[in-house]
Design a protein around this motif. Structure first.
Motif, short mmCIF file in Angstrom:
data_model
loop_
_atom_site.label_atom_id
_atom_site.label_comp_id
_atom_site.label_asym_id
_atom_site.label_seq_id
_atom_site.Cartn_x
_atom_site.Cartn_y
_atom_site.Cartn_z
N LEU A 94 0.81 -1.19 0.13
CA LEU A 94 0.01 -0.05 -0.01
C LEU A 94 0.77 1.08 -0.06
N MET A 95 1.88 1.18 0.56
CA MET A 95 2.86 2.36 0.74
C MET A 95 3.31 2.79 -0.72
N VAL A 96 3.33 4.07 -0.98
CA VAL A 96 3.99 4.82 -2.16
C VAL A 96 4.86 5.74 -1.59
N LEU A 97 4.81 6.66 -0.97
CA LEU A 97 5.70 7.59 -0.37
C LEU A 97 5.59 7.84 1.26
N GLU A 98 6.81 8.40 1.48
CA GLU A 98 6.82 8.79 3.16
C GLU A 98 7.66 10.20 2.94
N THR A 99 6.98 11.08 3.75
CA THR A 99 7.68 12.52 3.97
C THR A 99 7.87 12.61 5.43
N ARG B 150 -0.14 6.59 0.76
CA ARG B 150 -0.45 5.25 0.43
C ARG B 150 -1.75 5.03 -0.44
N ARG B 151 -1.61 3.88 -1.01
CA ARG B 151 -2.79 3.42 -1.77
C ARG B 151 -4.20 3.34 -0.75
N ARG C 13 -12.47 4.61 -8.76
CA ARG C 13 -11.58 5.28 -9.58
C ARG C 13 -10.22 4.99 -9.53
N SER C 14 -10.00 5.32 -8.09
CA SER C 14 -8.49 5.07 -7.58
C SER C 14 -8.09 3.85 -7.90
N PHE C 15 -8.71 2.75 -7.05
CA PHE C 15 -8.35 1.36 -7.37
C PHE C 15 -8.19 0.95 -8.76
N GLU C 16 -9.00 1.43 -9.69
CA GLU C 16 -8.99 1.16 -11.08
C GLU C 16 -7.66 1.73 -11.61
N ALA C 17 -7.59 3.05 -11.31
CA ALA C 17 -6.04 3.79 -12.10
C ALA C 17 -4.82 3.01 -11.25
#
Length: 173
Positions: A5-10, A16-17, A54-58
């Motif tokens: 699920l993780m995309v980025l951390e600041t 995350r997704r 839509r977020s899941f699909e993209a």
């Protein structure tokens, strides 16, 4: 947190997704009149659910989409950030968007999230041009885009947002 699920951390945020269980928190943000005052209207729960789908699909088909902006300090979702492929003034673009709960405005969290996503789009996703768009009277959103290095490219009448005069900002590498 589940690794996939993780995309980025600041410094202050996890990006995350989304997961199905995020619907209530997301619906509360997207349904808030103050947070959504520059949109045609706050979202209904059904519209928030469609946004999530839509977020899941993209993410499944494109490898990117809109993501949950989670405040590390509390573990709560405080906004939505990420990319959509969107038609902006007749052109299909990589559209960087950010929606931050009004409760967190003025703390540079939107800028922190948008900057991380912009960098991710160029470095990890291989995008060469990224745009952002906002109503011309949404000064804070424009400031976020400019702080992360985007430049106003033009103004146009946005048919998707009540025919409002809209800024298109962009950055290319």
């Amino acid at each position: 947190m589940e690794e996939n699920l993780m995309v980025l951390e600041t410094g202050r945020l996890l990006i995350r997704r989304y997961k199905e269980e995020d619907l209530e928190e997301l619906a509360a943000i997207l349904g808030d009149a103050e947070t959504m005052k520059f949109w045609p209207a706050p979202f209904t729960r059904e519209q928030a659910e469609a946004w999530l789908q839509r977020s899941f699909e993209a993410n499944r088909t494109l490898g990117f989409g809109r993501w949950a902006m989670v405040l590390k300090e509390t573990g709560r979702i405080i906004g939505d950030v990420g990319f959509m492929r969107a038609e902006l003034d007749g052109q299909t673009e990589n559209d960087l968007g950010y929606i931050l709960s009004a409760d967190y405005w003025g703390k540079n969290l939107g800028t922190e999230a948008a900057a991380a996503c912009l960098d991710y789009g160029f470095r990890q996703l291989g995008m060469t041009r990224i745009c952002a768009n906002m109503a011309v009277d949404h000064h804070a959103s424009r400031r976020v885009a400019e702080k992360i290095g985007m430049m106003v490219e033009k103004q146009y009448i946005n048919k998707r947002n009540r025919d409002k005069l809209t800024y298109l900002l962009s950055k290319s590498i």
